[in-house]
Design a protein around this motif. Structure first.
Motif, PDB file in Angstrom:
ATOM      1  N   ASN A  43       0.888  -1.156   0.000  1.00  0.00           N
ATOM      2  CA  ASN A  43       0.000   0.000   0.000  1.00  0.00           C
ATOM      3  C   ASN A  43       0.926   1.206   0.000  1.00  0.00           C
ATOM      4  N   LEU A  44       1.187   1.753  -1.182  1.00  0.00           N
ATOM      5  CA  LEU A  44       2.242   2.762  -1.312  1.00  0.00           C
ATOM      6  C   LEU A  44       1.760   4.156  -0.910  1.00  0.00           C
ATOM      7  N   PRO A  45       2.608   4.903  -0.242  1.00  0.00           N
ATOM      8  CA  PRO A  45       2.276   6.294   0.054  1.00  0.00           C
ATOM      9  C   PRO A  45       1.962   7.043  -1.241  1.00  0.00           C
ATOM     10  N   TYR A  46       0.857   7.759  -1.252  1.00  0.00           N
ATOM     11  CA  TYR A  46       0.414   8.424  -2.478  1.00  0.00           C
ATOM     12  C   TYR A  46       1.481   9.341  -3.071  1.00  0.00           C
ATOM     13  N   ASN A  47       2.226  10.031  -2.208  1.00  0.00           N
ATOM     14  CA  ASN A  47       3.110  11.093  -2.705  1.00  0.00           C
ATOM     15  C   ASN A  47       4.386  10.588  -3.368  1.00  0.00           C
ATOM     16  N   VAL A  48       4.712   9.295  -3.206  1.00  0.00           N
ATOM     17  CA  VAL A  48       5.952   8.782  -3.805  1.00  0.00           C
ATOM     18  C   VAL A  48       5.732   7.472  -4.558  1.00  0.00           C
ATOM     19  N   LEU A  65       1.931  -6.307  -6.881  1.00  0.00           N
ATOM     20  CA  LEU A  65       0.616  -5.677  -6.808  1.00  0.00           C
ATOM     21  C   LEU A  65       0.751  -4.508  -5.848  1.00  0.00           C
ATOM     22  N   VAL A  66       0.442  -3.316  -6.334  1.00  0.00           N
ATOM     23  CA  VAL A  66       0.551  -2.133  -5.486  1.00  0.00           C
ATOM     24  C   VAL A  66      -0.787  -1.406  -5.436  1.00  0.00           C
ATOM     25  N   MET A  67      -1.060  -0.833  -4.274  1.00  0.00           N
ATOM     26  CA  MET A  67      -2.251  -0.007  -4.096  1.00  0.00           C
ATOM     27  C   MET A  67      -1.809   1.444  -4.073  1.00  0.00           C
ATOM     28  N   VAL A  68      -2.374   2.217  -4.993  1.00  0.00           N
ATOM     29  CA  VAL A  68      -1.998   3.618  -5.150  1.00  0.00           C
ATOM     30  C   VAL A  68      -3.272   4.443  -5.353  1.00  0.00           C
ATOM     31  N   GLN A  69      -3.118   5.741  -5.377  1.00  0.00           N
ATOM     32  CA  GLN A  69      -4.247   6.615  -5.685  1.00  0.00           C
ATOM     33  C   GLN A  69      -4.826   6.212  -7.040  1.00  0.00           C
ATOM     34  N   LYS A  70      -6.157   6.178  -7.156  1.00  0.00           N
ATOM     35  CA  LYS A  70      -6.803   5.686  -8.378  1.00  0.00           C
ATOM     36  C   LYS A  70      -6.307   6.424  -9.618  1.00  0.00           C
ATOM     37  N   GLU A  71      -6.117   7.710  -9.500  1.00  0.00           N
ATOM     38  CA  GLU A  71      -5.631   8.503 -10.630  1.00  0.00           C
ATOM     39  C   GLU A  71      -4.241   8.028 -11.072  1.00  0.00           C
TER      40      GLU A  71
END
Length: 287
Positions: A127-132, A151-157
């Motif tokens: 679950n990656l920090p959105y900013n990096v 498999l990484v979870m990031v901001q949808k955009e």
């Protein structure tokens, strides 16, 4: 035997005990929904022999899901308090699987392959920090050739950008650079309410599988320089956008033509293979 996954009350109790509050500086949004953790672990397609690399484990929600599913977990955490607490959380909630955990108090953007060995990671699940998120993924793929999938979870955009193909409005630098390393696909959407604190955006899951680079006769750095130049002024034709990189518009046009690319095209229409061909044609002196 499965690990005892953390729910909302346990997450808040653990944070209170550690004196921890999520910070924007580190882009922290902690997952507190066990079903989401199970979903991520299942979607990652992990084999029993896989060695997982988790970036930003935070309070340990996903870590506890990964430990029983893999041979080992390397957890890279930049927050010193969270890094120090993670082994105890694993011991309390993962039982015998806790011995599979190695915690690295480090910045994932600066970590090297030499620091992640015995055993080397084969799967990035985080679950990656959105900013990096994007630079972390690209850095790890560059320094860890042992990574075969993830498999990484990031901001949808960001997820949309990572998996976009040529011609898409959101196709850009992240799309092309990830494609250099791997085949990527969208693996689902995650709602905000599974996090603490609740972000104001949806998250997306991105799955990837390592592949061979499109070409081996041109350095990755040279290809990426072409990509950066093409999208720095994405509304311009490639002849114009690459003029600074090539040393003039005519030289850019010659390199593009030699690579079989229309100088009047724009960067958003090119595949990673075409970007590599442009870099190679300039390198060979055909420009």
């Amino acid at each position: 035997m499965a690990a005892d996954l953390l729910g909302p009350a346990q997450i808040r109790d653990l944070a209170a005990r550690l004196g921890v509050a999520p910070t924007k500086r580190f882009g922290q949004n902690f997952v507190h929904d066990p079903n989401t953790v199970r979903r991520i672990v299942a979607a990652a397609g992990l084999a029993a022999e896989d060695v997982a690399l988790e970036v930003g484990p935070g309070l340990g929600s996903l870590t506890l899901g990964l430990l029983p599913a893999t041979a080992h977990v390397h957890a890279v955490e930049i927050d010193s308090t969270l890094a120090a607490a993670l082994p105890d959380t694993a011991a309390r909630h993962a039982g015998p699987y806790a011995t599979r955990l190695t915690v690295h108090h480090a910045d994932a953007l600066r970590i090297t392959g030499a620091e992640l060995t015995d055993p080397a990671p084969t799967a990035l699940v985080a679950n990656l920090p959105y900013n990096v998120a994007v630079p972390v993924v690209l850095h790890l793929l560059a320094v860890l050739p042992s990574l075969r999938h993830g498999l990484v979870m990031v901001q949808k955009e960001v997820a949309d950008r990572l998996v976009a193909g040529p011609g898409s409005k959101v196709y850009g630098v992240p799309s092309v650079k990830l494609a250099w390393y791997a085949h990527a696909r969208a693996a689902g959407k995650v709602p905000p309410n599974v996090f603490w604190p609740v972000p104001n955006v949806d998250s997306g899951l991105v799955a990837f599988t390592r592949r061979e680079p499109p070409r081996t006769d041109v350095p990755r750095e040279r290809v990426f320089a072409v990509v950066d130049a093409a999208f720095a002024q994405r509304r311009k034709t490639l002849r114009a956008a690459l003029s600074g990189w090539a040393g003039g518009a005519d030289r850019a046009a010659a390199a593009l033509t030699a690579a079989g690319v229309d100088p009047g095209a724009r960067g958003e229409s090119l595949t990673v293979e075409q970007f590599a061909a442009v870099a190679a044609s300039a390198q060979s002196g055909t420009s």
